[in-house]
Motif scaffolding. Structure first.
Motif, mmCIF file in Angstrom:
data_model
loop_
_atom_site.group_PDB
_atom_site.id
_atom_site.type_symbol
_atom_site.label_atom_id
_atom_site.label_comp_id
_atom_site.label_asym_id
_atom_site.label_seq_id
_atom_site.Cartn_x
_atom_site.Cartn_y
_atom_site.Cartn_z
ATOM 1 N N VAL A 80 0.856 -1.186 0.000
ATOM 2 C CA VAL A 80 0.000 0.000 0.000
ATOM 3 C C VAL A 80 0.892 1.237 0.000
ATOM 4 O O VAL A 80 1.743 1.391 0.881
ATOM 5 C CB VAL A 80 -0.901 0.032 1.253
ATOM 6 N N ALA B 135 -7.635 6.522 2.850
ATOM 7 C CA ALA B 135 -7.822 5.358 1.990
ATOM 8 C C ALA B 135 -6.711 4.342 2.233
ATOM 9 O O ALA B 135 -6.943 3.133 2.216
ATOM 10 C CB ALA B 135 -7.848 5.776 0.526
ATOM 11 N N GLU C 43 -7.496 2.460 5.330
ATOM 12 C CA GLU C 43 -8.596 1.528 5.076
ATOM 13 C C GLU C 43 -8.097 0.303 4.311
ATOM 14 O O GLU C 43 -8.543 -0.825 4.555
ATOM 15 C CB GLU C 43 -9.681 2.263 4.280
ATOM 16 N N LEU C 44 -7.162 0.499 3.390
ATOM 17 C CA LEU C 44 -6.571 -0.649 2.691
ATOM 18 C C LEU C 44 -5.855 -1.567 3.679
ATOM 19 O O LEU C 44 -5.985 -2.787 3.603
ATOM 20 C CB LEU C 44 -5.596 -0.159 1.612
ATOM 21 N N ALA D 177 -2.697 4.592 -3.156
ATOM 22 C CA ALA D 177 -3.675 5.502 -2.548
ATOM 23 C C ALA D 177 -3.016 6.861 -2.408
ATOM 24 O O ALA D 177 -2.849 7.391 -1.311
ATOM 25 C CB ALA D 177 -4.114 4.951 -1.196
ATOM 26 N N ALA E 139 -11.069 1.827 -0.875
ATOM 27 C CA ALA E 139 -10.255 0.658 -0.552
ATOM 28 C C ALA E 139 -10.967 -0.676 -0.817
ATOM 29 O O ALA E 139 -10.353 -1.642 -1.276
ATOM 30 C CB ALA E 139 -9.809 0.733 0.914
#
Lengths: 351, 351, 351, 351
Positions: C6, C13, C16-17, C74, C324
């Motif tokens: 990530v 975001a 959240e990922l 992101a 996400a």
């Protein structure tokens, strides 16, 4: 008209002062001071204020004294300390909302406000206190220091017990809960809406300096009032208003009706303190939503026999009775106006 | 698959049980019971639940026992007392989320739960407690009673001090703050959005029964743990999550690092309890927003030398770790599954 | 296990990922990239994430490619454009959540994303779209670009009309309403809790680039779909979740039941799109509170005969289905996993 | 002093009227009427109102006329219709806040207010409208009907275009967003805090009767003003304040500066309408948080060339300018007082 100036105009308390002065029949806003927003108008700094006000923010100088009869300092304690040194002898009335002149015991002051250097000659000339408790001393007082928002609520809550009934309170544990406006406008991630919304943030679980301020005041007002007063403070998920819960531990039985009567008696004739009683149904105990936008403080005391405690609750709008409204109230008393002048706005509920 | 039934399906805890069972790899929802919403599907009762679930709410009868391996009772205490009497010997596992079987001292139970008549034979067969503290007793337990949401937080907060370090706590003052989902779905004006939003509502300033529950548990777990435990509870302006602040008064000095170590040691290997330490920066102390939707409880203890207090903070999601999640956790332990099965959902933050 | 990285780990975001990858049975988090938080762990950046995750944020380099099978970007569009140029031929799967590769018409891209320089060779290799509408094209796609949060909602709402029923929509006016997490974490006074709470802030009354993105997609999917699509966007007073209202003007009569059937038919077999029907009672139409924390999008279309409009409503969690979650869904399809893998979490309601 | 009575004292608009009359220098509250709260005092019904007001709620009868100079009806439309029939010829001034007398076209009235039976003789004697647009007709008017909260905002937004510039607006799509106080105090599960908080609830996606009210007013004020005006209404997650977005479709180019000047010109001298301009920075466009508690309406119009639209935004406090404040404003005009009397309260921001 009494000419009023506000320093710290870009902060929340400063904006609230502008709002209240605009609504006041005997005050006229003649000066806006600050350091970070030079040249800007109130409507550019505070979204609610009417477009069209012609004043703009300027730096404070000695000459500021010529433009005002009363100057409100809504500035951080170190700035207030400096401005007071500059203007104390030049302005008819100086009303400080910061902590620069609150704690009167010198070493206690230095511990909690190390950056607001104490000048003894100046500090001793300030009159400090919740207006309800020191009202007559405010008449013609040139230098006024007002309590913090939490300190106002805690003091109003405990005063009927210690100053009214003459009790020695022993151990008091205070739990304070405040909305996000209590912390001012700091650009921190934790204060952004996504993280502050839904939070119960223990931002000062220990060591809040308003505890020292209250203990210092009570000790001066009546030695032996409180043995140990500790405090924890939490930010909860609304914007305006705070509640203080003061848990007064006691081994002696308390007559609940006598307790209620003592509070009513103590605040008789005080227009801004409302003692909440059980017969009111929808919100029977103090809750800050019931004072929003107004200068009221709602208080009550309940006896918890099982817990060996008196539970003292006090709610107020931290920007009004906890800051700008109380400052206007003090200025009213200072200039011999009726205490409620310009402060009769009723709470905006629900909001 | 273990067949699971939920009674009280239209309430918030009931809906949360349906959510968690739906996400659980080893539980299958086979029964929905209730009295007020007969014939309705979960998606009609709970707006988040997926359209299409075919079960509908039915009354509970003796025959319900044939449809489930475990029955969760998310019902008021008097209803749980009745249903337990009906089904205790018929269902392999009964997990009660109400207060019907929490307080073990008979007269204390009768005082706080007068409407949930105590049947001594039945009451004594229930295993009660926070799973972290009684985990091994849950294995194969047929009758399980789980603590209230506040009681879970307070107990998890105090246990390392009294059960871990073996301290006698003396006087403890608890201040509990909860979102609006903590009060259930009652059609009262004060619970409508306009009045509950922005409130700090002292809904139980004295006399909250979770205080009695915690004191009773600690006294059974280790006599002399607490001398006097009082509590005040407040509703604040968010929906989900609670924080308990337990102020433990002490005249003895406490080593802050030792205190932190004791908490880490006590909860080592307990996947759902997170001891918050200062190095984490954005939200360094327990705050319910950081556990939302998950089965975590975040705890910490801080020493306040000035105040002569240990400040114990505990945060959890009242519908998960305080209700449905803890019930699933207990069922996992009951059936010999890993404690975390179906409960690995991470907090939904910010929300 | 599929190794996942990530980039942009400190943003909402990105966090959240990390949450969704942690819950995913077939993805393993092996890399965290960023520029502003080098050396920090997820638990330091996101208050909900479990203490103890050992990865720390590192700069992205060519060597990053060796550590991941799929890399989620992101990041702001200009950063994504650069990183894609660096890694497009080195990483098996690149999933971009930014606007860098969304608009396919070159001059339209340059107008709305002037800072994300378009490299035609690279841009044309990206597969772009809502997974429900382009699912089969995601299989084995090395370069994937996902729609914006608003664009996802609007497109899912309009697709059954134009791609399903084959209607030419003419004039569409979109009104989008989003919580504060939709704007990311920017340190601006207007985004602080006191000013964002209680607001209905028209932050993009005209000129929102998601309108161009939707129009461009529909024009490519079916020329003539929409003649003119305008949009206004508002920030409302909650944190997570958005609703789009697409007002499709029409002079022809529409059969309301036929409309409902068309939506049900279009999304049959699509697990994440829930067509809301009137028989569900508590919240009968799409409302983002009913999808919180989940990958669901709720949609419905209503005919307003008086107004000569079809009102199309779509609600989703902007951080999950709008960012996400949709990215994980696309990765699932990319690697041939069932679409719902790791995304079965039900909405957390109420919250 | 002008003697004022309020009927519907237990509702939100009724409570707001009591608040504003209490603050008004020339109005004296002499009567409180209602049906559901007989015998109760304002402080029992509205938590913010001062303890001590001695009036209690009584039923309305013919004799009520002797106690008041002006009677405000904050009652549902059918009740207002009945009370007006009873008292129209007995009270010097009757100000109705309901929909009973708003729509002047008879069949349109019957369609949208079927339960408020129209008596033609009575209906035709009522003066209806936003005070800014019909101010001179209110002087000495005995029967006054005021627009709904949304209708006030939409009308104030569109009037400079159609009544000022004389444009025929063609198709107008209105999207209205309101806080929870807009819906009144109904004991419904969906209105409880847990479900209303965090919602974007499309409670009237089609068929809101304020759309008909606005269209009817504009058609009477200037035939051909609007060809088709449709509306969708949403409840968002705050308490007080609304925003209306009126999307006026147009194929002709509009000069943005000319547009701004037209709004400033139209509302010159109108103290309660603030035309927001871009130079104000913190909140540059209308947002209801900036008017909270005040009688202001903030409006602006922006041209969207791409979208072929004029975006007209209007924000007001639904309980003040949308209800009680506008009623007091109308009463001021009726009795020849300056329009702002008792209504100079500035917005409480942030709150």
């Amino acid at each position: 008209m009494i000419r009023a100036g506000v320093v710290g105009a870009s902060g929340l308390a400063g904006g609230e002062l502008v709002r209240l002065i605009t609504q006041h029949p005997d005050l006229e806003l003649t000066f806006l001071g600050g350091s970070s927003s030079i040249g800007r108008r109130p409507s550019e700094l505070h979204p609610g204020l009417r477009v069209g006000h012609q004043l703009t923010v300027r730096p404070v100088t000695e000459a500021t004294a010529d433009e005002v009869d009363v100057l409100f300092l809504a500035t951080p304690a170190p700035v207030s300390a400096e401005l007071a040194a500059l203007l104390a002898d030049r302005v008819p009335a100086l009303v400080d909302l910061s902590g620069a002149f609150r704690i009167r015991t010198p070493d206690l002051h230095d511990r909690w406000y190390p950056k607001a250097r104490r000048r003894p000659d100046l500090a001793e000339r300030f009159v400090y206190g919740v207006p309800e408790l020191i009202g007559d001393r405010l008449k013609d007082a040139p230098l006024i220091s007002l309590p913090g928002c939490y300190a106002t609520a805690i003091t109003l809550g405990l005063a009927p017990l210690t100053l009214g009934l003459g009790l020695d309170l022993g151990t008091v544990v205070v739990d304070g809960k405040s909305g996000s406006s209590g912390g001012g406008l700091h650009l921190r991630t934790a204060d952004l809406h996504p993280y502050r919304s839904g939070a119960i943030a223990p931002y000062a679980p220990t060591g809040h300096r308003h505890a020292a301020e209250v203990a210092d005041f009570l000790e001066h007002a009546r030695p032996g009032s409180v043995t140990r007063l500790s405090m924890s403070a939490y930010g909860v998920s609304h914007v305006r208003g705070l509640l203080t819960s003061s848990y007064v531990l006691t081994d002696e039985a308390v007559d609940a009706r006598e307790l209620a009567r003592a509070y009513l008696r103590f605040y008789r004739g005080k227009p801004f303190v409302r003692v909440r009683r059980h017969e009111e149904t929808l919100i029977p105990v103090p809750d800050p939503q019931a004072v929003l936008g107004s200068n009221y403080a709602d208080v009550t005391a309940l006896y918890d026999e099982d817990g060996g405690r008196v539970v003292v609750l006090a709610a107020l709008d931290n920007l009004v009775k906890g800051a700008a409204g109380q400052a206007v109230q003090a200025a009213n008393l200072r200039f011999g106006l009726p205490e409620e002048t310009g402060l009769t706005q009723q709470p905006v509920v629900p909001a």
